[in-house]
Design an enzyme around this catalytic site. Structure first.
Site, mmCIF file in Angstrom:
data_model
loop_
_atom_site.group_PDB
_atom_site.id
_atom_site.type_symbol
_atom_site.label_atom_id
_atom_site.label_comp_id
_atom_site.label_asym_id
_atom_site.label_seq_id
_atom_site.Cartn_x
_atom_site.Cartn_y
_atom_site.Cartn_z
ATOM 1 N N HIS A 45 -8.105 2.763 3.732
ATOM 2 C CA HIS A 45 -7.611 2.087 2.533
ATOM 3 C C HIS A 45 -7.327 0.610 2.745
ATOM 4 O O HIS A 45 -6.972 0.199 3.845
ATOM 5 C CB HIS A 45 -6.287 2.725 2.070
ATOM 6 N N HIS B 130 -4.513 -1.970 1.896
ATOM 7 C CA HIS B 130 -3.093 -1.888 1.559
ATOM 8 C C HIS B 130 -2.585 -3.204 0.985
ATOM 9 O O HIS B 130 -3.238 -4.247 1.090
ATOM 10 C CB HIS B 130 -2.284 -1.440 2.781
ATOM 11 N N HIS C 33 -0.929 1.429 -0.929
ATOM 12 C CA HIS C 33 -2.311 1.091 -1.278
ATOM 13 C C HIS C 33 -2.332 -0.090 -2.247
ATOM 14 O O HIS C 33 -1.476 -0.203 -3.118
ATOM 15 C CB HIS C 33 -3.021 2.270 -1.945
ATOM 16 N N HIS D 146 -4.348 7.493 -7.634
ATOM 17 C CA HIS D 146 -5.105 7.560 -6.386
ATOM 18 C C HIS D 146 -6.381 8.371 -6.595
ATOM 19 O O HIS D 146 -6.405 9.330 -7.359
ATOM 20 C CB HIS D 146 -4.250 8.210 -5.290
ATOM 21 N N HIS E 207 -7.050 3.607 -7.091
ATOM 22 C CA HIS E 207 -6.434 2.370 -6.623
ATOM 23 C C HIS E 207 -7.570 1.438 -6.221
ATOM 24 O O HIS E 207 -8.583 1.895 -5.689
ATOM 25 C CB HIS E 207 -5.569 2.598 -5.376
ATOM 26 N N ASP F 285 -8.502 2.155 -2.644
ATOM 27 C CA ASP F 285 -8.983 3.476 -2.210
ATOM 28 C C ASP F 285 -10.437 3.394 -1.766
ATOM 29 O O ASP F 285 -11.337 3.183 -2.582
ATOM 30 C CB ASP F 285 -8.861 4.499 -3.342
ATOM 31 N N HIS G 253 -5.910 5.950 8.655
ATOM 32 C CA HIS G 253 -4.913 7.016 8.766
ATOM 33 C C HIS G 253 -5.338 8.086 9.769
ATOM 34 O O HIS G 253 -6.529 8.251 10.052
ATOM 35 C CB HIS G 253 -4.676 7.656 7.395
ATOM 36 N N ARG H 4 -0.324 6.145 10.097
ATOM 37 C CA ARG H 4 -1.234 5.004 10.195
ATOM 38 C C ARG H 4 -1.583 4.789 11.665
ATOM 39 O O ARG H 4 -0.707 4.511 12.469
ATOM 40 C CB ARG H 4 -0.557 3.765 9.602
#
Length: 183
Positions: free
Chosen positions: A81, A83, A99, A107, A116, A119, A156, A173
């Site tokens: 993602h 962020h 995000h 999402h 998002h 995403d 992630h 993360r």
């Protein structure tokens, strides 16, 4: 001798001229904004992890081409993602915020109509911990109001299920990097 009425007219005229000049200058700055055509993100591991790599973004006539090459991952899929903040200073990567979602969408996956802006789905690592992803994204931008420049990329630990709100249940993360303008 100048009357109060004349002083008021001059102040009013000067104020109007200032506003016109300010508005014209601001609009000119917006119109002459440098168009970014390439961005790069160097990925660094969060505390206790070994994930490294690069993510490159290039403007094309069909959208933004994303090329990601990572290593040091566990075999399998990992949430991938953009962020909110370009801040990877905390050891667990949480300083990057949530995000990137400037439009307040739900999402979703990288190809979903509603998602998002940050995403990008999952990136899949092979048995050697290497992952490569390449696709064109029609939602993100390298310049303008919704530019991703200065935001961060988070990798992630777990797979993004592409539905759990607001994060995709992708877990901890394992890597973070800040997106910068490329040459």
């Amino acid at each position: 001798m100048m009357t109060t009425k004349n002083k008021f007219k001059k102040v009013l005229l000067a104020s109007c001229l200032y506003l016109i000049i300010f508005a014209t200058t601001t609009k000119a700055q917006e119109n002459h904004q440098i168009a970014v055509t390439k961005a790069v993100c160097i990925i660094y591991p969060t505390n206790g992890n070994n994930v490294t790599g690069t993510v490159t973004f290039m403007s094309t006539d069909k959208g933004v081409k994303i090329i990601a090459d990572l290593k040091g991952l566990e075999k399998g899929k990992h949430g991938f993602h953009i962020h909110e903040y370009g801040d990877c200073t905390l050891p667990d990567g949480t300083s990057a915020g949530g995000h990137f979602n400037p439009k307040g969408e739900k999402h979703g996956g990288s190809m979903d109509m509603e998602r998002h802006m940050g995403d990008m789905g999952n990136i899949e690592a092979d048995k050697d911990g290497k992952a490569h992803l390449e696709y064109i994204d029609n939602t993100i931008s390298l310049s303008g109001k919704y530019s991703i420049i200065g935001h961060s990329i988070i990798i992630h630990k777990d797979e993004d299920d592409l539905k759990t709100q607001p994060t995709g249940n992708a877990g901890a993360r394992v890597a973070c990097g800040v997106i910068g303008i490329g040459k």
